[in-house]
Each structure stands twice: as structure tokens, then as C-alpha cells.
Design an enzyme around this catalytic site. Structure first.
Site, PDB file in Angstrom:
ATOM      1  N   ARG A 249      17.647   0.094 -24.643  1.00 51.69           N
ATOM      2  CA  ARG A 249      18.429  -0.706 -23.611  1.00 51.69           C
ATOM      3  C   ARG A 249      18.377  -0.248 -22.379  1.00 51.69           C
ATOM      4  O   ARG A 249      18.204  -0.707 -21.224  1.00 51.69           O
ATOM      5  CB  ARG A 249      19.826  -1.094 -23.958  1.00 51.69           C
ATOM      6  CG  ARG A 249      20.160  -1.999 -24.999  1.00 51.69           C
ATOM      7  CD  ARG A 249      21.393  -1.881 -25.732  1.00 51.69           C
ATOM      8  NE  ARG A 249      21.285  -0.621 -26.538  1.00 51.69           N
ATOM      9  CZ  ARG A 249      22.255  -0.133 -27.704  1.00 51.69           C
ATOM     10  NH1 ARG A 249      23.405  -0.935 -27.589  1.00 51.69           N
ATOM     11  NH2 ARG A 249      22.081   0.755 -28.212  1.00 51.69           N
TER      12      ARG A 249
ATOM     13  N   SER B 226      26.923  -3.214 -30.715  1.00 51.12           N
ATOM     14  CA  SER B 226      27.971  -3.351 -31.748  1.00 51.12           C
ATOM     15  C   SER B 226      29.297  -2.707 -31.224  1.00 51.12           C
ATOM     16  O   SER B 226      30.428  -3.414 -31.547  1.00 51.12           O
ATOM     17  CB  SER B 226      27.598  -2.729 -32.849  1.00 51.12           C
ATOM     18  OG  SER B 226      26.381  -3.409 -33.327  1.00 51.12           O
TER      19      SER B 226
ATOM     20  N   LYS C 147      28.007   8.123 -37.910  1.00 52.58           N
ATOM     21  CA  LYS C 147      29.125   7.301 -37.794  1.00 52.58           C
ATOM     22  C   LYS C 147      30.314   7.134 -39.066  1.00 52.58           C
ATOM     23  O   LYS C 147      29.882   6.427 -40.026  1.00 52.58           O
ATOM     24  CB  LYS C 147      28.341   5.725 -37.739  1.00 52.58           C
ATOM     25  CG  LYS C 147      27.425   5.809 -36.423  1.00 52.58           C
ATOM     26  CD  LYS C 147      27.222   4.323 -36.269  1.00 52.58           C
ATOM     27  CE  LYS C 147      26.175   4.437 -35.007  1.00 52.58           C
ATOM     28  NZ  LYS C 147      25.559   3.257 -34.517  1.00 52.58           N
TER      29      LYS C 147
ATOM     30  N   HIS D 125      20.242  -7.396 -31.181  1.00 51.36           N
ATOM     31  CA  HIS D 125      19.718  -7.380 -32.346  1.00 51.36           C
ATOM     32  C   HIS D 125      18.630  -8.362 -32.649  1.00 51.36           C
ATOM     33  O   HIS D 125      17.595  -8.046 -33.070  1.00 51.36           O
ATOM     34  CB  HIS D 125      20.622  -6.869 -33.749  1.00 51.36           C
ATOM     35  CG  HIS D 125      21.294  -5.625 -33.348  1.00 51.36           C
ATOM     36  ND1 HIS D 125      22.802  -5.687 -33.611  1.00 51.36           N
ATOM     37  CD2 HIS D 125      21.083  -4.291 -33.180  1.00 51.36           C
ATOM     38  CE1 HIS D 125      23.083  -4.536 -33.517  1.00 51.36           C
ATOM     39  NE2 HIS D 125      22.278  -3.579 -33.227  1.00 51.36           N
TER      40      HIS D 125
HETATM   41  P1  ADP Z   1      22.073   2.688 -34.830  1.00 49.19           P
HETATM   42  O1  ADP Z   1      20.870   2.700 -35.607  1.00 49.19           O
HETATM   43  O2  ADP Z   1      22.047   3.622 -33.698  1.00 49.19           O
HETATM   44  O3  ADP Z   1      23.359   2.698 -35.311  1.00 49.19           O
HETATM   45  P2  ADP Z   1      22.432  -0.176 -33.887  1.00 49.19           P
HETATM   46  O4  ADP Z   1      22.747  -0.637 -35.497  1.00 49.19           O
HETATM   47  O5  ADP Z   1      23.608  -0.333 -32.890  1.00 49.19           O
HETATM   48  O6  ADP Z   1      22.128   1.450 -33.894  1.00 49.19           O
HETATM   49  O7  ADP Z   1      21.085  -0.610 -33.216  1.00 49.19           O
HETATM   50  C1  ADP Z   1      19.940  -0.587 -34.142  1.00 49.19           C
HETATM   51  C2  ADP Z   1      18.907  -0.473 -32.960  1.00 49.19           C
HETATM   52  O8  ADP Z   1      18.642  -1.744 -32.133  1.00 49.19           O
HETATM   53  C3  ADP Z   1      18.741   0.824 -32.166  1.00 49.19           C
HETATM   54  O9  ADP Z   1      17.407   0.687 -31.838  1.00 49.19           O
HETATM   55  C4  ADP Z   1      19.430   0.034 -30.952  1.00 49.19           C
HETATM   56  O10 ADP Z   1      18.983   0.608 -29.664  1.00 49.19           O
HETATM   57  C5  ADP Z   1      18.841  -1.499 -30.816  1.00 49.19           C
HETATM   58  N1  ADP Z   1      19.818  -2.317 -30.116  1.00 49.19           N
HETATM   59  C6  ADP Z   1      20.883  -2.466 -30.060  1.00 49.19           C
HETATM   60  N2  ADP Z   1      21.468  -3.395 -29.209  1.00 49.19           N
HETATM   61  C7  ADP Z   1      20.293  -3.636 -28.420  1.00 49.19           C
HETATM   62  C8  ADP Z   1      20.303  -4.642 -27.501  1.00 49.19           C
HETATM   63  N3  ADP Z   1      21.486  -5.209 -26.993  1.00 49.19           N
HETATM   64  N4  ADP Z   1      19.119  -4.937 -26.849  1.00 49.19           N
HETATM   65  C9  ADP Z   1      17.824  -4.148 -27.600  1.00 49.19           C
HETATM   66  N5  ADP Z   1      18.052  -3.116 -28.538  1.00 49.19           N
HETATM   67  C10 ADP Z   1      19.476  -3.048 -29.107  1.00 49.19           C
END
Ligand code: ADP
Length: 173
Positions: free
Chosen positions: A93, A132, A43, A19
Site C-alpha cells: 500500500r 483490516s 497478532k 484484499h
Molecule cells: P498480514 O499478513 O500482515 O496480517 P493482511 O491480512 O492484513 O496482512 O494482508 C495480507 C496482504 O494483503 C498483505 O501483503 C497486505 O499488505 C496486503 N493488503 C492489505 N490491504 C491491502 C490493500 N488495501 N491494498 C493492497 N494490498 C493490501
């Protein structure tokens, strides 16, 4: 010239180096980036409360002047209208992210009558494996998450699992 504001929405439960990499890159592309913790009804369980997630994001983005952190209970497009932003940033990703992200992007564009567009940043390769959920899985078994999250977040995750495990200390399984 008008300032270009972008929102980076997500759950951030907790924020990872993946992130943070997206946040740093977005901050170079836009005048202002708001990282927004959205309440996600899909979630059902989260490790950290929304306030805790906001606080952790504030801690790790403190040094980036054009990044602010917020939370919102509602639709991304309504939050975008509220702050006058037209860009949503999402990270990609792997191919597995694509279908889900494409659907969200198209829905947001449709619902906002074209006002909110999505910009995808592809993951930096060293973080392609990072999520996460994997951080939580590793930490729940007391594994090393230092390559996944900044030290202050590692500390918070440890404290959280210690508290959870202390609460379960009577369990035999
Ligand atoms: P969500 O909104 O699905 O709960 P997250 O909080 O896990 O997602 O992630 C927010 C955004 O960051 C999403 O677009 C996710 O694809 C992206 N993201 C999460 N981990 C990574 C990473 N390692 N590299 C690039 N983008 C990421």
C-alpha cells in the site's frame, strides 16, 4: 505446460476490498491462486476465528473459478511445498509496508532455498488507505464500513461487534 500456482497469504481479519482487488488481479496472472489464512503468532488477538475468516473469503471469491481458500498453521514455505506453489503474492500500500514485506520476502526466499519467490502487487489507489485494522476500528465505533468491505462481510463484522457489545453491556466505560 505446467500450471503456475500462487499463494496469497495473510490474516484477512476480515477480508477487505483491498484484499479482493489483489485477489482478482492475481487470478488474472496465475493459473491457480490459493488464498491462505495463516495463523499469525505476532497478532495476538483477532476478531474472527480462522474458520470464520476462511468462510468469509470463500463467500466473496465464489465467482472466481481459479481461486481457492485454505488455512495453515505453520510456515508459508512449508504450505507452498505442500501444494506445489512457488509464488507468494503480497500487496503493497505505502512505503510503510515495504520494509516489513521485503523482510518477509527475503526470509521466505532464504528458508525455501530459492523455491518460493514473492510477487508484489501495488494497491489500487482507491484502496490505498484500507486495512483490516481500520475496518475494525471504524466498526467498533459503529462507523460506516460499506466502502471498505463487501456487504456480506459488513454484516458479519456488525454481528461480531453486536455480540461483543452485548457481552459488555454491564460495563460503565
Ligand atoms: P498480514 O499478513 O500482515 O496480517 P493482511 O491480512 O492484513 O496482512 O494482508 C495480507 C496482504 O494483503 C498483505 O501483503 C497486505 O499488505 C496486503 N493488503 C492489505 N490491504 C491491502 C490493500 N488495501 N491494498 C493492497 N494490498 C493490501
Amino acid at each position: 505446460m505446467s500450471q503456475i500456482k500462487a499463494i496469497y497469504p495473510g490474516s484477512f481479519d476480515p477480508v477487505t476490498y483491498g484484499h479482493l482487488d489483489v485477489i482478482h488481479r492475481a487470478a488474472r496472472m496465475f493459473d491457480e491462486v490459493t488464498v491462505c489464512v495463516l495463523y499469525n503468532k505476532a497478532k495476538k488477538t483477532s476478531l474472527f476465528s480462522v474458520d470464520e475468516r476462511v468462510k468469509m473469503l470463500e463467500d466473496v471469491t465464489r465467482d472466481i473459478p481459479n481461486v481457492r481458500v485454505d488455512s495453515y498453521y505453520g510456515l508459508l514455505i512449508d504450505y507452498a511445498d505442500k501444494i506445489g506453489a512457488h509464488v507468494s503474492i503480497r500487496g503493497l500500500r505505502a512505503v510503510t509496508d515495504f520494509e516489513y514485506e521485503l523482510q518477509i520476502a527475503q526470509t521466505n526466499k532464504l528458508l525455501s532455498h530459492g523455491r518460493v519467490d514473492t510477487v508484489f502487487l501495488t494497491t489500487s489507489l482507491e484502496y490505498a488507505y484500507l486495512s483490516s485494522s481500520s475496518v475494525k476500528e471504524i466498526a467498533s465505533f459503529n462507523g460506516d464500513i460499506s466502502v471498505c468491505v463487501p456487504p456480506e462481510i459488513e454484516q458479519k463484522v456488525r454481528e461480531k461487534y453486536n455480540a461483543i457489545n452485548a457481552g459488555k453491556s454491564g460495563d460503565t466505560k
